[in-house]
Design a protein around this motif. Structure first.
Motif, PDB file in Angstrom:
ATOM      1  N   GLN A   4       0.892  -1.264   0.011  1.00 13.54           N
ATOM      2  CA  GLN A   4      -0.017   0.228   0.007  1.00 13.54           C
ATOM      3  C   GLN A   4       0.978   1.254  -0.137  1.00 13.54           C
ATOM      4  OE1 GLN A   4      -2.570  -0.470   3.353  1.00 13.54           O
ATOM      5  NE2 GLN A   4      -4.148  -1.856   2.171  1.00 13.54           N
ATOM      6  N   TYR A   5       0.375   2.298  -0.643  1.00 12.45           N
ATOM      7  CA  TYR A   5       1.211   3.704  -0.614  1.00 12.45           C
ATOM      8  C   TYR A   5       0.103   4.734   0.027  1.00 12.45           C
ATOM      9  CZ  TYR A   5      -1.580   4.822  -4.649  1.00 12.45           C
ATOM     10  OH  TYR A   5      -2.470   5.066  -5.514  1.00 12.45           O
ATOM     11  N   ASP A   6       0.815   5.815   0.150  1.00  5.11           N
ATOM     12  CA  ASP A   6      -0.074   6.955   0.529  1.00  5.11           C
ATOM     13  C   ASP A   6       0.687   8.307   0.144  1.00  5.11           C
ATOM     14  OD1 ASP A   6      -2.179   8.672   1.541  1.00  5.11           O
ATOM     15  OD2 ASP A   6      -1.805   8.400   3.456  1.00  5.11           O
ATOM     16  N   ILE A  26       5.711   4.324   0.192  1.00  8.20           N
ATOM     17  CA  ILE A  26       5.176   3.153   0.517  1.00  8.20           C
ATOM     18  C   ILE A  26       4.610   3.326   2.001  1.00  8.20           C
ATOM     19  CG2 ILE A  26       7.508   2.230   1.256  1.00  8.20           C
ATOM     20  CD1 ILE A  26       4.945   0.182  -0.721  1.00  8.20           C
ATOM     21  N   VAL A  27       3.541   2.607   2.331  1.00  3.93           N
ATOM     22  CA  VAL A  27       3.050   2.601   3.814  1.00  3.93           C
ATOM     23  C   VAL A  27       3.665   1.228   4.178  1.00  3.93           C
ATOM     24  CG1 VAL A  27       1.273   2.399   5.243  1.00  3.93           C
ATOM     25  CG2 VAL A  27       1.182   4.074   3.347  1.00  3.93           C
ATOM     26  N   SER A  28       4.631   1.269   5.219  1.00  2.00           N
ATOM     27  CA  SER A  28       5.073  -0.128   5.779  1.00  2.00           C
ATOM     28  C   SER A  28       3.860  -0.996   6.445  1.00  2.00           C
ATOM     29  CB  SER A  28       6.161   0.129   7.129  1.00  2.00           C
ATOM     30  OG  SER A  28       6.642  -1.068   7.446  1.00  2.00           O
ATOM     31  N   SER A  29       4.210  -2.402   5.817  1.00  3.43           N
ATOM     32  CA  SER A  29       3.236  -3.118   6.589  1.00  3.43           C
ATOM     33  C   SER A  29       3.654  -3.649   7.928  1.00  3.43           C
ATOM     34  CB  SER A  29       2.891  -4.398   5.501  1.00  3.43           C
ATOM     35  OG  SER A  29       2.360  -3.815   4.428  1.00  3.43           O
ATOM     36  N   GLY A 128      -3.551   5.238   5.510  1.00  2.00           N
ATOM     37  CA  GLY A 128      -2.419   6.460   5.464  1.00  2.00           C
ATOM     38  C   GLY A 128      -1.305   5.923   6.471  1.00  2.00           C
ATOM     39  N   PHE A 129      -0.554   7.081   6.617  1.00  2.00           N
ATOM     40  CA  PHE A 129       0.813   6.722   7.553  1.00  2.00           C
ATOM     41  C   PHE A 129       0.448   6.821   8.898  1.00  2.00           C
ATOM     42  CE2 PHE A 129       2.776   8.396   3.475  1.00  2.00           C
ATOM     43  CZ  PHE A 129       3.498   7.147   3.278  1.00  2.00           C
TER      44      PHE A 129
END
Length: 200
Positions: A4-6, A26-29, A128-129
């Motif tokens: 996922q990204y934001d 990139i949004v860290s998983s 989001g983040f």
């Protein structure tokens, strides 16, 4: 599951004509630890967890030795590792001593095939983040002192739950309280705890 990204705002242009543009990040998983990775590889191969741990230790040792000798090391289709160094800037070569030049870090450059294999679907994050909770510094301090009235010590994880600060900010603030003389630090690594300064 797709990555996922934001979008984040990044200032661009000169100081006079600065504008903020949105760029994808990139949004860290989360973080996959070594044990999880070894378990997954073991389940999909004939290697035992012990085999994989032993091989990883040998890879790490050999990689470190080659890096210390100034080599760039290629690791299969993963990529290339190379050492970096640091030292102060000088105007003349005679102004610097070899003892003041030290290893800094390790650079990594991904293999082309690894980069190609990363191609796939990306999804826009709905959450989001993660951001630190908007709790004021005075309130965070009040919560900390109240917590330490009932408990002998506090950990970084507990301080995060208490204040809403994310990991790095929470740890930085606890260390600041140590520098300011409010707290004392005990232990190391995962056993790091903070206690009220005994002299207060």
């Amino acid at each position: 599951m797709s990555a996922q990204y934001d979008l984040v705002k990044v200032p661009t242009g000169s100081n006079e004509e600065k504008e903020e543009l949105l760029y994808p990040r990139i949004v860290s998983s989360g973080t996959i630890d070594t044990e999880t990775l070894i378990e997954r590889i073991s389940q999909s191969s004939t290697f035992t967890p012990g085999d994989l741990k032993g091989a990883l230790q040998e890879f790490t040792h050999s990689l470190t030795e080659y890096l210390k000798d100034g080599y760039t090391v290629e690791l299969g289709e993963i990529g290339y590792f190379s050492p970096s160094i640091k030292g102060r800037g000088v105007k003349n070569k005679k102004d610097i001593r070899s003892t003041s030049i030290t290893f800094k870090s390790v650079n990594f450059r991904a293999n082309k095939k690894l980069r190609r294999n990363l191609r796939g679907d990306l999804q826009r994050s709905t959450n989001g983040f993660r951001q630190s909770a908007q709790v004021g510094e005075e309130e965070r301090l009040r919560r900390l002192l109240h917590y330490l009235e009932a408990n002998f010590f506090i950990t970084r994880v507990q301080y995060t739950h208490l204040t809403g600060l994310l990991k790095n900010r929470a740890l930085a603030e606890l260390r600041k309280f140590v520098t300011d003389g409010l707290l004392e630090i005990k232990g190391t690594g995962n056993r790091l705890v903070f206690i009220r300064n005994s002299s207060l």
